[in-house]
Design a protein around this motif. Sequence first.
Motif, PDB file in Angstrom:
ATOM      1  N   ALA A 323       0.833  -1.206   0.000  1.00  0.00           N
ATOM      2  CA  ALA A 323       0.000   0.000   0.000  1.00  0.00           C
ATOM      3  C   ALA A 323       0.865   1.251   0.000  1.00  0.00           C
ATOM      4  O   ALA A 323       0.593   2.215  -0.736  1.00  0.00           O
ATOM      5  N   ARG A 324       1.922   1.258   0.810  1.00  0.00           N
ATOM      6  CA  ARG A 324       2.780   2.442   0.898  1.00  0.00           C
ATOM      7  C   ARG A 324       3.460   2.746  -0.434  1.00  0.00           C
ATOM      8  O   ARG A 324       3.676   3.911  -0.786  1.00  0.00           O
ATOM      9  N   VAL A 325       3.809   1.710  -1.183  1.00  0.00           N
ATOM     10  CA  VAL A 325       4.414   1.925  -2.500  1.00  0.00           C
ATOM     11  C   VAL A 325       3.446   2.692  -3.395  1.00  0.00           C
ATOM     12  O   VAL A 325       3.834   3.651  -4.084  1.00  0.00           O
ATOM     13  N   ARG A 326       2.165   2.294  -3.372  1.00  0.00           N
ATOM     14  CA  ARG A 326       1.171   2.972  -4.224  1.00  0.00           C
ATOM     15  C   ARG A 326       0.889   4.382  -3.713  1.00  0.00           C
ATOM     16  O   ARG A 326       0.688   5.304  -4.508  1.00  0.00           O
ATOM     17  N   TYR A 327       0.906   4.567  -2.411  1.00  0.00           N
ATOM     18  CA  TYR A 327       0.707   5.914  -1.883  1.00  0.00           C
ATOM     19  C   TYR A 327       1.879   6.821  -2.253  1.00  0.00           C
ATOM     20  O   TYR A 327       1.700   8.020  -2.508  1.00  0.00           O
ATOM     21  N   GLY A 328       3.072   6.240  -2.279  1.00  0.00           N
ATOM     22  CA  GLY A 328       4.230   7.018  -2.735  1.00  0.00           C
ATOM     23  C   GLY A 328       4.087   7.431  -4.180  1.00  0.00           C
ATOM     24  O   GLY A 328       4.445   8.563  -4.563  1.00  0.00           O
ATOM     25  N   LEU A 329       3.565   6.513  -5.025  1.00  0.00           N
ATOM     26  CA  LEU A 329       3.324   6.843  -6.430  1.00  0.00           C
ATOM     27  C   LEU A 329       2.289   7.954  -6.547  1.00  0.00           C
ATOM     28  O   LEU A 329       2.419   8.849  -7.394  1.00  0.00           O
ATOM     29  N   LEU A 330       1.265   7.907  -5.684  1.00  0.00           N
ATOM     30  CA  LEU A 330       0.239   8.953  -5.706  1.00  0.00           C
ATOM     31  C   LEU A 330       0.877  10.320  -5.487  1.00  0.00           C
ATOM     32  O   LEU A 330       0.618  11.270  -6.244  1.00  0.00           O
ATOM     33  N   ARG A 331       1.718  10.436  -4.469  1.00  0.00           N
ATOM     34  CA  ARG A 331       2.363  11.722  -4.188  1.00  0.00           C
ATOM     35  C   ARG A 331       3.225  12.172  -5.378  1.00  0.00           C
ATOM     36  O   ARG A 331       3.238  13.350  -5.753  1.00  0.00           O
ATOM     37  N   GLU A 332       3.930  11.219  -5.967  1.00  0.00           N
ATOM     38  CA  GLU A 332       4.785  11.542  -7.117  1.00  0.00           C
ATOM     39  C   GLU A 332       3.960  12.058  -8.290  1.00  0.00           C
ATOM     40  O   GLU A 332       4.326  13.042  -8.943  1.00  0.00           O
ATOM     41  N   ARG A 333       2.832  11.410  -8.556  1.00  0.00           N
ATOM     42  CA  ARG A 333       1.997  11.820  -9.679  1.00  0.00           C
ATOM     43  C   ARG A 333       1.341  13.171  -9.429  1.00  0.00           C
ATOM     44  O   ARG A 333       1.130  13.948 -10.363  1.00  0.00           O
ATOM     45  N   VAL A 334       1.006  13.460  -8.171  1.00  0.00           N
ATOM     46  CA  VAL A 334       0.447  14.777  -7.858  1.00  0.00           C
ATOM     47  C   VAL A 334       1.488  15.865  -8.113  1.00  0.00           C
ATOM     48  O   VAL A 334       1.173  16.938  -8.639  1.00  0.00           O
ATOM     49  N   ARG A 335       2.752  15.588  -7.753  1.00  0.00           N
ATOM     50  CA  ARG A 335       3.827  16.560  -8.039  1.00  0.00           C
ATOM     51  C   ARG A 335       3.995  16.750  -9.538  1.00  0.00           C
ATOM     52  O   ARG A 335       4.176  17.874 -10.020  1.00  0.00           O
ATOM     53  N   ASP A 336       3.950  15.649 -10.295  1.00  0.00           N
ATOM     54  CA  ASP A 336       4.064  15.753 -11.752  1.00  0.00           C
ATOM     55  C   ASP A 336       2.917  16.571 -12.334  1.00  0.00           C
ATOM     56  O   ASP A 336       3.107  17.356 -13.277  1.00  0.00           O
ATOM     57  N   ALA A 337       1.719  16.355 -11.784  1.00  0.00           N
ATOM     58  CA  ALA A 337       0.565  17.106 -12.266  1.00  0.00           C
ATOM     59  C   ALA A 337       0.756  18.598 -12.030  1.00  0.00           C
ATOM     60  O   ALA A 337       0.486  19.425 -12.915  1.00  0.00           O
ATOM     61  N   ALA A 338       1.238  18.953 -10.846  1.00  0.00           N
ATOM     62  CA  ALA A 338       1.468  20.367 -10.549  1.00  0.00           C
ATOM     63  C   ALA A 338       2.484  20.967 -11.515  1.00  0.00           C
ATOM     64  O   ALA A 338       2.332  22.113 -11.966  1.00  0.00           O
ATOM     65  N   ALA A 339       3.514  20.192 -11.858  1.00  0.00           N
ATOM     66  CA  ALA A 339       4.523  20.685 -12.804  1.00  0.00           C
ATOM     67  C   ALA A 339       3.912  20.920 -14.182  1.00  0.00           C
ATOM     68  O   ALA A 339       4.362  21.793 -14.932  1.00  0.00           O
ATOM     69  N   GLY A 340       2.885  20.144 -14.533  1.00  0.00           N
ATOM     70  CA  GLY A 340       2.202  20.320 -15.818  1.00  0.00           C
ATOM     71  C   GLY A 340       1.036  21.288 -15.750  1.00  0.00           C
ATOM     72  O   GLY A 340       0.267  21.396 -16.706  1.00  0.00           O
ATOM     73  N   GLY A 341       0.885  21.973 -14.616  1.00  0.00           N
ATOM     74  CA  GLY A 341      -0.192  22.949 -14.479  1.00  0.00           C
ATOM     75  C   GLY A 341      -1.532  22.338 -14.132  1.00  0.00           C
ATOM     76  O   GLY A 341      -2.566  23.009 -14.222  1.00  0.00           O
ATOM     77  N   ALA A 342      -1.558  21.068 -13.708  1.00  0.00           N
ATOM     78  CA  ALA A 342      -2.809  20.388 -13.384  1.00  0.00           C
ATOM     79  C   ALA A 342      -3.032  20.371 -11.873  1.00  0.00           C
ATOM     80  O   ALA A 342      -2.086  20.364 -11.083  1.00  0.00           O
TER      81      ALA A 342
END
Length: 477
Positions: A323-342
């Motif tokens: 579960a923690r691995v997937r939660y870590g991916l969630l945080r990473e994808r949210v950061r990527d989204a912010a970098a793309g203006g999302a």
Amino acid sequence: MSAMENEQEDPERRKRSARRRRVLIASVAGCAVLGGVLALLPWARPAEPAPPSPGALALAAVGSGVPAALPGLAELIDEREKAVRTRPGDATSWAVLGAAYVEQGRRLADPAYYPRAEKALRTSLKVRPQRNTRAVAGLAALSNARRDFRAARRWGEAALKLEPRRWTTYPLLIDAYTGLGEHKAAKRTLDRLTELRSGPAVLARAAAVYRDRGWQEDAAASLADAAAGARAPAERAAYLERAGQLAWERGDPEVALRHFREAVRLDPGQWAARAGQGRALAALGRTAQALNVYGAALAKQPCPQYALELGELYESLGRPEAARVRYGLLRERVRDAAAGGADEELVLGRFESDHGDPKAAVRRLRAEWGRQPATEVADALGWALYRAGEPEEALRFALRATDPVRGGGVRDARSMYHLGMIERELERYGAARRHLAEALRINPHFSPLHAPAARAAIEALGEPPDEGVPEMDDGAG
């Protein structure tokens, strides 16, 4: 010439004439036979027109506001990138390229496409600043994809002002109004759209509005008609995915699974439907299959919401490390989204409420509520306040999220669960019991973590007290 010479030549002449007649007859017969053979040969028929290329199909889809297949989008992007390199003053190619980038980013959950889309669309506007409706509408679509609904409303209304009868602008505005919680405006826009246009894309858009208003049967019927009328496999697959999601929300995982599977069969790149399969399979107790398809969907379309769902499934199975691995991916994808203006603050706030820092979730979701006060944001903020120890204020947002008059007509099991748990904390036991039971009645499998918690809460509350019928006084009339 003497009569004798004529008599001597006549037999020879007659032989030559007979030979010519035989050759002529044979030639005519041969032509007739050859013509018959040619008529039977398939290559002699008029050639049928070649089917349109994947890129051409994607161009038609992007231009008409319907889903496009991933291979076609890739081909269309390649074509238009070449076009703008050779013709940098081609405003239409820049606008088409921008719209294709938006759709590709949305389909792949890859926000890196969004800055490219914005550059292409703004270049189109720079090249043709006047009456460039295609580019203006493209910026509305981009803003919706980034969850910047205020900007989407602004661009959508500008596009509508340029061309009031351009029907593909109306769905963009419906999405923007819904994201801002402006449900009456969304319904008015749908009414105008249906006056201008009919067909599968309009039916699918109507289904989304019906679902938000709580008209589940109407939404299901519209999606069925949209899927039946769709021409391209990718379009039909998209409508089936939405039908599967609706069936899931209504608590029917078997029907949902059928829709999701058919969507994937029609369009193997329909990763949202694969995630839906994972959701339905988990509800049916087929957890090994659920983990496999969820993992495949997350690998190809690393959407933060899928990471949260898969993490919670692992957590429910007693596998906290996975579960923690997937939660870590969630945080990473949210950061990527912010970098793309999302904007992925909503899903991050939900995650923080249950698996991180509830007070941080409150801060994030208050800001989100200020930007776009939609029903789902009200629900998430109410739950974050409850988890942060502020049940009185939490109740206000939970009631807002479930109030049909103010847009909360979805009859969402998770929202009802949130409301019931907040009411229990406030010792409103009757209301809590009623809303927790309603959550499980709507969808008994709404969450691998929270559905069992709802059952446990109902059991702890026990049966409602039997107060009996009040007795009347002897002197009562």
